[in-house]
Design a protein around this motif. Structure first.
Motif, PDB file in Angstrom:
ATOM      1  N   ASP A   1       0.831  -1.210   0.000  1.00 10.60           N
ATOM      2  CA  ASP A   1       0.000   0.000   0.000  1.00 10.60           C
ATOM      3  C   ASP A   1       0.864   1.260   0.000  1.00 10.60           C
ATOM      4  OD1 ASP A   1      -2.285  -1.553  -0.009  1.00 10.60           O
ATOM      5  OD2 ASP A   1      -2.659  -1.343   2.145  1.00 10.60           O
ATOM      6  N   LEU A   2       1.934   1.235   0.774  1.00 11.01           N
ATOM      7  CA  LEU A   2       2.850   2.371   0.823  1.00 11.01           C
ATOM      8  C   LEU A   2       3.532   2.563  -0.532  1.00 11.01           C
ATOM      9  CD1 LEU A   2       4.278   4.602   2.428  1.00 11.01           C
ATOM     10  CD2 LEU A   2       5.950   2.875   3.154  1.00 11.01           C
ATOM     11  N   PHE A   3       3.937   1.465  -1.145  1.00 16.43           N
ATOM     12  CA  PHE A   3       4.567   1.506  -2.470  1.00 16.43           C
ATOM     13  C   PHE A   3       3.611   2.116  -3.496  1.00 16.43           C
ATOM     14  CE2 PHE A   3       5.580  -0.961  -6.461  1.00 16.43           C
ATOM     15  CZ  PHE A   3       6.695  -0.211  -6.810  1.00 16.43           C
ATOM     16  N   ILE A   4       2.371   1.671  -3.494  1.00 14.68           N
ATOM     17  CA  ILE A   4       1.370   2.190  -4.433  1.00 14.68           C
ATOM     18  C   ILE A   4       1.158   3.689  -4.179  1.00 14.68           C
ATOM     19  CG2 ILE A   4      -1.046   2.059  -5.168  1.00 14.68           C
ATOM     20  CD1 ILE A   4       0.750  -0.319  -6.051  1.00 14.68           C
ATOM     21  N   GLU A   5       1.092   4.073  -2.931  1.00 10.25           N
ATOM     22  CA  GLU A   5       0.913   5.487  -2.591  1.00 10.25           C
ATOM     23  C   GLU A   5       2.086   6.323  -3.100  1.00 10.25           C
ATOM     24  OE1 GLU A   5      -1.122   8.648  -1.746  1.00 10.25           O
ATOM     25  OE2 GLU A   5      -1.960   6.637  -1.537  1.00 10.25           O
ATOM     26  N   GLN A   6       3.284   5.786  -2.951  1.00  8.07           N
ATOM     27  CA  GLN A   6       4.470   6.496  -3.457  1.00  8.07           C
ATOM     28  C   GLN A   6       4.417   6.633  -4.980  1.00  8.07           C
ATOM     29  OE1 GLN A   6       7.599   4.070  -1.807  1.00  8.07           O
ATOM     30  NE2 GLN A   6       7.798   5.379   0.011  1.00  8.07           N
ATOM     31  N   LEU A   7       3.956   5.580  -5.653  1.00 11.52           N
ATOM     32  CA  LEU A   7       3.805   5.643  -7.111  1.00 11.52           C
ATOM     33  C   LEU A   7       2.786   6.715  -7.496  1.00 11.52           C
ATOM     34  CD1 LEU A   7       3.793   1.861  -8.096  1.00 11.52           C
ATOM     35  CD2 LEU A   7       5.544   3.560  -8.690  1.00 11.52           C
ATOM     36  N   ARG A   8       1.689   6.777  -6.763  1.00 14.78           N
ATOM     37  CA  ARG A   8       0.644   7.764  -7.054  1.00 14.78           C
ATOM     38  C   ARG A   8       1.155   9.194  -6.868  1.00 14.78           C
ATOM     39  NH1 ARG A   8      -3.978   4.108  -4.293  1.00 14.78           N
ATOM     40  NH2 ARG A   8      -4.588   3.028  -6.215  1.00 14.78           N
ATOM     41  N   LYS A   9       2.103   9.368  -5.957  1.00 18.41           N
ATOM     42  CA  LYS A   9       2.672  10.696  -5.720  1.00 18.41           C
ATOM     43  C   LYS A   9       3.797  11.021  -6.704  1.00 18.41           C
ATOM     44  CE  LYS A   9       1.600  10.881  -0.804  1.00 18.41           C
ATOM     45  NZ  LYS A   9       2.153  10.895   0.564  1.00 18.41           N
ATOM     46  N   GLY A  10       4.143  10.036  -7.548  1.00 21.56           N
ATOM     47  CA  GLY A  10       5.200  10.261  -8.529  1.00 21.56           C
ATOM     48  C   GLY A  10       6.605  10.166  -7.959  1.00 21.56           C
ATOM     49  N   ASN A  11       6.753   9.474  -6.831  1.00 21.72           N
ATOM     50  CA  ASN A  11       8.060   9.292  -6.207  1.00 21.72           C
ATOM     51  C   ASN A  11       9.004   8.586  -7.185  1.00 21.72           C
ATOM     52  OD1 ASN A  11      10.027   7.436  -4.718  1.00 21.72           O
ATOM     53  ND2 ASN A  11       9.406   8.849  -3.084  1.00 21.72           N
ATOM     54  N   ARG A  12      10.122   9.233  -7.489  1.00 22.52           N
ATOM     55  CA  ARG A  12      11.065   8.721  -8.482  1.00 22.52           C
ATOM     56  C   ARG A  12      11.612   7.334  -8.111  1.00 22.52           C
ATOM     57  NH1 ARG A  12      14.063  11.153 -12.578  1.00 22.52           N
ATOM     58  NH2 ARG A  12      16.078  10.189 -12.979  1.00 22.52           N
ATOM     59  N   ALA A  13      11.972   7.144  -6.862  1.00 18.47           N
ATOM     60  CA  ALA A  13      12.513   5.853  -6.412  1.00 18.47           C
ATOM     61  C   ALA A  13      11.464   4.749  -6.557  1.00 18.47           C
ATOM     62  CB  ALA A  13      12.990   5.952  -4.970  1.00 18.47           C
ATOM     63  N   ALA A  14      10.221   5.061  -6.266  1.00 19.84           N
ATOM     64  CA  ALA A  14       9.155   4.073  -6.406  1.00 19.84           C
ATOM     65  C   ALA A  14       8.956   3.707  -7.877  1.00 19.84           C
ATOM     66  CB  ALA A  14       7.853   4.599  -5.803  1.00 19.84           C
ATOM     67  N   CYS A  15       9.021   4.695  -8.748  1.00 21.30           N
ATOM     68  CA  CYS A  15       8.888   4.438 -10.189  1.00 21.30           C
ATOM     69  C   CYS A  15      10.027   3.546 -10.684  1.00 21.30           C
ATOM     70  CB  CYS A  15       8.865   5.748 -10.967  1.00 21.30           C
ATOM     71  SG  CYS A  15       7.422   6.774 -10.636  1.00 21.30           S
ATOM     72  N   GLN A  16      11.240   3.833 -10.228  1.00 18.71           N
ATOM     73  CA  GLN A  16      12.392   3.012 -10.603  1.00 18.71           C
ATOM     74  C   GLN A  16      12.240   1.593 -10.061  1.00 18.71           C
ATOM     75  OE1 GLN A  16      15.574   5.465  -9.056  1.00 18.71           O
ATOM     76  NE2 GLN A  16      15.864   6.491 -11.033  1.00 18.71           N
ATOM     77  N   ARG A  17      11.714   1.473  -8.862  1.00 19.48           N
ATOM     78  CA  ARG A  17      11.502   0.147  -8.266  1.00 19.48           C
ATOM     79  C   ARG A  17      10.450  -0.635  -9.060  1.00 19.48           C
ATOM     80  NH1 ARG A  17       8.634  -0.983  -2.628  1.00 19.48           N
ATOM     81  NH2 ARG A  17       8.186  -3.157  -3.069  1.00 19.48           N
ATOM     82  N   LEU A  18       9.399   0.051  -9.496  1.00 19.22           N
ATOM     83  CA  LEU A  18       8.367  -0.605 -10.306  1.00 19.22           C
ATOM     84  C   LEU A  18       8.998  -1.215 -11.552  1.00 19.22           C
ATOM     85  CD1 LEU A  18       5.261  -1.116 -10.789  1.00 19.22           C
ATOM     86  CD2 LEU A  18       5.340   0.958 -12.194  1.00 19.22           C
ATOM     87  N   VAL A  19       9.807  -0.433 -12.232  1.00 27.09           N
ATOM     88  CA  VAL A  19      10.444  -0.910 -13.463  1.00 27.09           C
ATOM     89  C   VAL A  19      11.448  -2.019 -13.167  1.00 27.09           C
ATOM     90  CG1 VAL A  19      11.909  -0.263 -15.418  1.00 27.09           C
ATOM     91  CG2 VAL A  19      10.054   1.253 -14.690  1.00 27.09           C
ATOM     92  N   SER A  20      12.239  -1.875 -12.120  1.00 28.89           N
ATOM     93  CA  SER A  20      13.243  -2.909 -11.830  1.00 28.89           C
ATOM     94  C   SER A  20      12.599  -4.202 -11.332  1.00 28.89           C
ATOM     95  CB  SER A  20      14.291  -2.410 -10.841  1.00 28.89           C
ATOM     96  OG  SER A  20      13.723  -2.170  -9.582  1.00 28.89           O
ATOM     97  N   ASP A  21      11.540  -4.096 -10.517  1.00 28.40           N
ATOM     98  CA  ASP A  21      10.879  -5.297  -9.980  1.00 28.40           C
ATOM     99  C   ASP A  21      10.051  -6.031 -11.028  1.00 28.40           C
ATOM    100  OD1 ASP A  21      12.011  -4.650  -7.563  1.00 28.40           O
ATOM    101  OD2 ASP A  21      10.110  -4.254  -6.529  1.00 28.40           O
ATOM    102  N   TYR A  22       9.350  -5.279 -11.860  1.00 30.22           N
ATOM    103  CA  TYR A  22       8.404  -5.888 -12.800  1.00 30.22           C
ATOM    104  C   TYR A  22       8.876  -5.861 -14.253  1.00 30.22           C
ATOM    105  CZ  TYR A  22       5.178  -5.883  -8.887  1.00 30.22           C
ATOM    106  OH  TYR A  22       4.581  -6.114  -7.671  1.00 30.22           O
TER     107      TYR A  22
END
Length: 180
Positions: A6-27
């Motif tokens: 949930d925290l990860f999704i919230e960070q993505l919704r806020k446009g957090n750069r690290a979360a976006c990079q994690r999304l791409v690296s994880d998936y």
């Protein structure tokens, strides 16, 4: 674990750069594999892969964890982006529906399990329309459940099961035709 997601999704919704990079690296690797099964050319698959993540990041506000996991939600985007890309490139694809296959036995148990059969299966898969290729690969290569495939394709699980059965029979008929 759910709080972390949930925290990860919230960070993505806020446009957090690290979360976006994690999304791409994880998936990223799994997404690319799914794209590549539908979009054959490497360069085209890379383009679609990028489009998938752009669309995912733009649409993350609509993600609902009660409906599907993040991986399944991304699979839905992969499916639609890949098919949309293939529809634009379809004129040079030939489908087996164009041929009369009515006189061929439909018993999949008769197919031998050897290297020639695997090669024939791969060739037959390439002859299927992109939607059918995607359904087969999600089920057999990605080990997705009927419910997840139904979510991805916008269908219902029983329909997906029927489609998979029909596609398996079609693959068998294509292989038998190629062996003649």
């Amino acid at each position: 674990m759910e709080q972390a997601t949930d925290l990860f999704i919230e960070q993505l919704r806020k446009g957090n750069r690290a979360a976006c990079q994690r999304l791409v690296s994880d998936y990223g690797p799994a997404v690319f594999q799914m794209v590549r099964r539908i979009v054959v050319r490497q360069e085209d698959a890379e383009e679609v892969w990028q489009d998938v993540f752009v669309k995912a990041l733009q649409g993350i506000g609509s993600y609902d964890s009660r409906k599907a996991s993040l991986a399944t939600w991304l699979s839905r985007i992969v499916y639609h982006e890949s098919l949309n890309f293939m529809r634009k490139r379809q004129p040079d694809i030939v489908y087996m529906e164009d041929y009369d296959l009515s006189g061929i036995d439909e018993s999949p148990e008769e197919v031998a399990h050897d290297s020639q059969t695997v090669q024939a299966l791969e060739q037959a898969l390439a002859m299927l329309p992109p939607q059918e290729q995607a359904a087969i690969t999600m089920f057999y290569y990605d080990n997705m459940s009927l419910a997840d495939i139904a979510y991805v394709t916008g269908s219902i699980p029983s329909t997906v099961g029927s489609q998979l059965s029909r596609i398996r029979k079609k693959l068998y008929r294509i292989i038998k035709t190629m062996q003649k």
